[in-house]
Design an enzyme around this catalytic site. Structure first.
Site, PDB file in Angstrom:
ATOM      1  N   ARG A  45      24.878  36.250  34.394  1.00 16.53           N
ATOM      2  CA  ARG A  45      25.135  37.721  34.425  1.00 16.53           C
ATOM      3  C   ARG A  45      26.194  38.128  35.441  1.00 16.53           C
ATOM      4  NH1 ARG A  45      19.489  37.911  33.884  1.00 16.53           N
ATOM      5  NH2 ARG A  45      18.953  38.075  31.692  1.00 16.53           N
ATOM      6  N   LYS A  94      40.947  42.650  33.856  1.00 14.12           N
ATOM      7  CA  LYS A  94      40.753  42.470  32.407  1.00 14.12           C
ATOM      8  C   LYS A  94      40.623  40.988  32.139  1.00 14.12           C
ATOM      9  CE  LYS A  94      42.982  46.365  30.146  1.00 14.12           C
ATOM     10  NZ  LYS A  94      44.070  46.759  29.238  1.00 14.12           N
ATOM     11  N   GLU A 151      57.050  41.825  31.584  1.00 16.11           N
ATOM     12  CA  GLU A 151      56.052  42.766  32.127  1.00 16.11           C
ATOM     13  C   GLU A 151      56.621  43.506  33.346  1.00 16.11           C
ATOM     14  OE1 GLU A 151      53.390  43.404  30.437  1.00 16.11           O
ATOM     15  OE2 GLU A 151      52.669  41.591  29.441  1.00 16.11           O
ATOM     16  N   LYS A 209      50.854  47.956  39.481  1.00 17.36           N
ATOM     17  CA  LYS A 209      49.603  47.671  38.760  1.00 17.36           C
ATOM     18  C   LYS A 209      48.400  48.178  39.557  1.00 17.36           C
ATOM     19  CE  LYS A 209      47.053  45.188  35.642  1.00 17.36           C
ATOM     20  NZ  LYS A 209      46.986  44.123  34.672  1.00 17.36           N
ATOM     21  N   GLU A 255      40.395  51.882  31.847  1.00 18.33           N
ATOM     22  CA  GLU A 255      41.320  52.308  30.788  1.00 18.33           C
ATOM     23  C   GLU A 255      40.802  53.492  29.963  1.00 18.33           C
ATOM     24  OE1 GLU A 255      43.742  49.169  29.052  1.00 18.33           O
ATOM     25  OE2 GLU A 255      43.695  50.247  27.160  1.00 18.33           O
ATOM     26  N   ARG A 258      45.789  53.816  32.286  1.00 15.88           N
ATOM     27  CA  ARG A 258      45.942  52.346  32.276  1.00 15.88           C
ATOM     28  C   ARG A 258      46.485  51.841  30.936  1.00 15.88           C
ATOM     29  NH1 ARG A 258      42.099  47.477  34.660  1.00 15.88           N
ATOM     30  NH2 ARG A 258      43.499  45.832  33.929  1.00 15.88           N
ATOM     31  N   ASN A 296      50.297  48.993  28.427  1.00 17.66           N
ATOM     32  CA  ASN A 296      50.402  48.271  27.162  1.00 17.66           C
ATOM     33  C   ASN A 296      51.636  48.655  26.355  1.00 17.66           C
ATOM     34  OD1 ASN A 296      48.129  46.459  26.969  1.00 17.66           O
ATOM     35  ND2 ASN A 296      46.883  48.299  27.126  1.00 17.66           N
ATOM     36  N   HIS A 343      52.767  46.476  23.500  1.00 17.21           N
ATOM     37  CA  HIS A 343      51.727  45.479  23.234  1.00 17.21           C
ATOM     38  C   HIS A 343      51.088  45.629  21.852  1.00 17.21           C
ATOM     39  CE1 HIS A 343      52.293  44.699  27.444  1.00 17.21           C
ATOM     40  NE2 HIS A 343      51.295  43.848  27.524  1.00 17.21           N
ATOM     41  N   HIS A 380      51.057  42.427  20.055  1.00 22.27           N
ATOM     42  CA  HIS A 380      49.826  41.711  19.678  1.00 22.27           C
ATOM     43  C   HIS A 380      49.818  41.423  18.183  1.00 22.27           C
ATOM     44  CE1 HIS A 380      47.256  43.016  23.412  1.00 22.27           C
ATOM     45  NE2 HIS A 380      48.103  42.052  23.673  1.00 22.27           N
ATOM     46  N   HIS A 434      53.374  35.308  25.052  1.00 26.91           N
ATOM     47  CA  HIS A 434      52.907  36.699  25.116  1.00 26.91           C
ATOM     48  C   HIS A 434      54.055  37.656  25.491  1.00 26.91           C
ATOM     49  CE1 HIS A 434      50.301  40.094  25.912  1.00 26.91           C
ATOM     50  NE2 HIS A 434      50.779  40.173  27.138  1.00 26.91           N
TER      51      HIS A 434
HETATM   52  P1  NAD Z   1      49.930  30.681  30.085  1.00 26.59           P
HETATM   53  O1  NAD Z   1      48.749  30.875  30.900  1.00 26.59           O
HETATM   54  O2  NAD Z   1      49.757  30.036  28.754  1.00 26.59           O
HETATM   55  O3  NAD Z   1      51.010  29.879  30.932  1.00 26.59           O
HETATM   56  C1  NAD Z   1      52.245  29.577  30.347  1.00 26.59           C
HETATM   57  C2  NAD Z   1      52.545  28.068  30.339  1.00 26.59           C
HETATM   58  O4  NAD Z   1      53.035  27.700  31.611  1.00 26.59           O
HETATM   59  C3  NAD Z   1      51.341  27.184  30.072  1.00 26.59           C
HETATM   60  O5  NAD Z   1      51.738  26.071  29.352  1.00 26.59           O
HETATM   61  C4  NAD Z   1      50.914  26.799  31.481  1.00 26.59           C
HETATM   62  O6  NAD Z   1      50.168  25.597  31.510  1.00 26.59           O
HETATM   63  C5  NAD Z   1      52.248  26.625  32.142  1.00 26.59           C
HETATM   64  N1  NAD Z   1      52.264  26.820  33.578  1.00 26.59           N
HETATM   65  C6  NAD Z   1      51.564  27.700  34.295  1.00 26.59           C
HETATM   66  N2  NAD Z   1      51.966  27.692  35.571  1.00 26.59           N
HETATM   67  C7  NAD Z   1      52.938  26.777  35.654  1.00 26.59           C
HETATM   68  C8  NAD Z   1      53.760  26.330  36.725  1.00 26.59           C
HETATM   69  N3  NAD Z   1      53.704  26.868  37.944  1.00 26.59           N
HETATM   70  N4  NAD Z   1      54.660  25.343  36.469  1.00 26.59           N
HETATM   71  C9  NAD Z   1      54.774  24.831  35.209  1.00 26.59           C
HETATM   72  N5  NAD Z   1      54.041  25.234  34.160  1.00 26.59           N
HETATM   73  C10 NAD Z   1      53.130  26.204  34.397  1.00 26.59           C
HETATM   74  O7  NAD Z   1      50.680  32.078  29.787  1.00 26.59           O
HETATM   75  P2  NAD Z   1      50.979  33.355  30.680  1.00 26.59           P
HETATM   76  O8  NAD Z   1      52.240  33.902  30.185  1.00 26.59           O
HETATM   77  O9  NAD Z   1      50.814  33.093  32.114  1.00 26.59           O
HETATM   78  O10 NAD Z   1      49.815  34.354  30.277  1.00 26.59           O
HETATM   79  C11 NAD Z   1      49.679  34.832  28.952  1.00 26.59           C
HETATM   80  C12 NAD Z   1      48.260  35.256  28.758  1.00 26.59           C
HETATM   81  O11 NAD Z   1      47.935  36.262  29.676  1.00 26.59           O
HETATM   82  C13 NAD Z   1      47.996  35.818  27.369  1.00 26.59           C
HETATM   83  O12 NAD Z   1      46.805  35.261  26.868  1.00 26.59           O
HETATM   84  C14 NAD Z   1      47.818  37.300  27.621  1.00 26.59           C
HETATM   85  O13 NAD Z   1      46.952  37.906  26.701  1.00 26.59           O
HETATM   86  C15 NAD Z   1      47.258  37.316  28.995  1.00 26.59           C
HETATM   87  N6  NAD Z   1      47.504  38.555  29.723  1.00 26.59           N
HETATM   88  C16 NAD Z   1      46.444  39.176  30.264  1.00 26.59           C
HETATM   89  C17 NAD Z   1      46.628  40.316  30.994  1.00 26.59           C
HETATM   90  C18 NAD Z   1      45.449  40.957  31.683  1.00 26.59           C
HETATM   91  O14 NAD Z   1      45.574  42.071  32.173  1.00 26.59           O
HETATM   92  N7  NAD Z   1      44.337  40.290  31.782  1.00 26.59           N
HETATM   93  C19 NAD Z   1      47.907  40.863  31.170  1.00 26.59           C
HETATM   94  C20 NAD Z   1      48.985  40.191  30.607  1.00 26.59           C
HETATM   95  C21 NAD Z   1      48.779  39.028  29.887  1.00 26.59           C
HETATM   96  N1  GLY Z   2      47.862  44.232  31.181  1.00 29.41           N
HETATM   97  C1  GLY Z   2      47.351  45.504  30.896  1.00 29.41           C
HETATM   98  C2  GLY Z   2      46.252  45.926  31.788  1.00 29.41           C
HETATM   99  O1  GLY Z   2      45.871  45.223  32.702  1.00 29.41           O
HETATM  100  O2  GLY Z   2      45.735  46.974  31.615  1.00 29.41           O
END
Ligand code: NAD
Ligand code: GLY
Length: 380
Positions: free
Chosen positions: A129, A151, A193, A235, A245, A249, A253, A256, A260, A273
């Site tokens: 939990r 998130k 972003e 942020k 949100e 917030r 997006n 997005h 998406h 992404h």
């Molecule tokens: P990712 O986590 O897939 O990382 C990108 C690639 O880079 C992967 O292959 C990873 O293994 C590699 N990598 C990571 N760090 C590295 C480093 N220092 N050196 C070499 N390789 C490295 O992708 P991302 O772009 O970081 O994140 C995308 C994800 O984040 C999506 O799923 C998206 O939905 C999510 N996201 C979430 C939020 C949120 O608010 N929670 C906001 C934006 C994006």
């Molecule tokens: N990445 C969008 C949010 O955190 O709200």
């Protein structure tokens, strides 16, 4: 790290004593860094989770930092990639925590990009939990956006990030040196972003990006630190104002909803992404200009900056996206309320946007058609 002021701190102000710091620095390789990290972990046990791409580069370093901070460290290595951001892979985190008999005082530590951060955060939200977690982001995307704000979640075949929870970390620990190993395409993906913050609320940052994009792409340490810090400040301000949100917030997006749809409709893993968001941002700006909500000059500057960041602004010729696919995935967007689609669109001078369902549907469909026609090689 041991040197005074070798990191900046941005605070995320939340209610009920849930404030947390974002440390933005470099190095982090000594006793003091270990103690700093460990000071955000209450209990004895830390479950450090990363993926098979990052582990050879950074796992040992963070394992020793946590040990230097006096923690008992358990490690888990997951497969790399957006296509593994699933309930099945998340189950492995829960299995590991249960097998190691971790109790409710343990802390999960996410070492990686947004995929690892979102999944580990969600696992922490539901394990017994809810247990604490810490974010150690290693991509630009994760440093400027996903690790901040709580998130968390995984994808579902019917839509991206459809299963999740709000769960805030105890701290975010950013070492911008890790970006030296990030592939160029991933670097650009994260920059989309940063451009977003400029477009929706920070005209000064947009101007700065216009002047400093080459330095960012060259991973200049000073430029990177500034861009990460400014993004985290943006942020943090938005999350403080609207943690769950209910309104503002949603403006984070921008691009997005289109993005998406592109990610889901093209198959997870086809587009990064931030690349999908960049095309989505071009679509949102094009639609805003079509409705005369922004000047043509701002539309052109938006395209120029995205292109300068080496981001895509149109679908490729072999894209499977068509109007029906866009509309199907957009109708399932989390911002749909009572059946009404709501979008983030630019309105007014640079740095202003709206989150609204009150837009011209025809302008939206015409924009989708233009982008689809381009990818089908038909000039609209
Ligand atoms: P990712 O986590 O897939 O990382 C990108 C690639 O880079 C992967 O292959 C990873 O293994 C590699 N990598 C990571 N760090 C590295 C480093 N220092 N050196 C070499 N390789 C490295 O992708 P991302 O772009 O970081 O994140 C995308 C994800 O984040 C999506 O799923 C998206 O939905 C999510 N996201 C979430 C939020 C949120 O608010 N929670 C906001 C934006 C994006
Ligand atoms: N990445 C969008 C949010 O955190 O709200």
């Amino acid at each position: 790290m041991s040197k005074e002021n070798n990191y900046d701190i941005v605070k995320v102000d939340l209610s009920e004593g849930r404030d947390y710091p974002i440390y933005i620095g470099t190095g982090y390789d000594d006793d003091q860094a270990g103690k700093l990290l460990a000071s955000h972990i209450d209990g004895r046990d830390a479950l450090l989770i990363t993926n098979d791409r990052i582990s050879p580069m950074y796992l040992a370093k963070y394992e020793s930092l946590l040990k230097l901070g006096g923690k008992q460290v358990h490690t888990l290595i997951l497969p790399d990639g957006e296509e593994h951001k699933t309930m099945e892979i998340l189950q492995r985190i829960l299995d590991k925590a249960l097998t190691e008999k971790l109790d409710r005082k343990c802390t999960f530590v996410a070492l990686g990009g947004g995929v690892i951060g979102d999944m580990v955060g969600f696992a922490a939200a539901i394990y017994q939990r809810g247990v604490h977690f810490v974010q150690i982001p290693t991509t630009v995307m994760a440093m400027v956006d996903s690790s901040v704000g709580g998130k968390t979640g995984v994808n579902h075949p019917l839509g991206k990030n459809m299963i999740g929870a709000f769960h805030q970390p105890q701290c975010v620990f950013i070492d911008t040196d890790t970006l030296q190993t990030l592939p160029d395409r991933e670097l650009a993906s994260g920059i989309s972003e940063i451009i977003k913050y400029g477009l929706i609320r920070d005209a000064d940052l947009f101007h700065w990006l216009e002047d400093n994009m080459d330095q960012l792409l060259a991973r200049d340490a000073t430029a990177m630190r500034y861009a990460v810090k400014r993004s985290c400040e943006n942020k943090a301000e938005v999350v403080k104002a609207d943690e769950k949100e209910a309104g503002v917030r949603a403006t984070l997006n921008l691009g997005h909803t289109f993005g998406h749809a592109i990610e889901s409709g093209s198959g997870y893993g086809t587009w990064l992404h931030g690349e999908a968001v960049a095309i989505g941002t071009a679509m949102a700006a094009t639609m805003s200009a079509r409705m005369q909500w922004i000047e043509n000059d701002l539309l052109q500057r938006t395209y120029r900056l995205l292109e300068k960041a080496k981001l895509p602004v149109e679908l490729p010729l072999d894209s499977p996206m068509d109007q029906a696919t866009f509309l199907k995935y957009m109708a399932a967007d989390k911002k749909v309320a009572n059946g009404q689609l709501r979008l983030i669109l630019l309105k007014g001078p640079l740095g202003n946007c709206v989150f609204t369902g009150d837009f011209d549907q025809e302008a939206m469909v015409a924009t989708i058609d233009d982008f689809v026609a381009e990818c089908q090689g038909v000039k609209a």
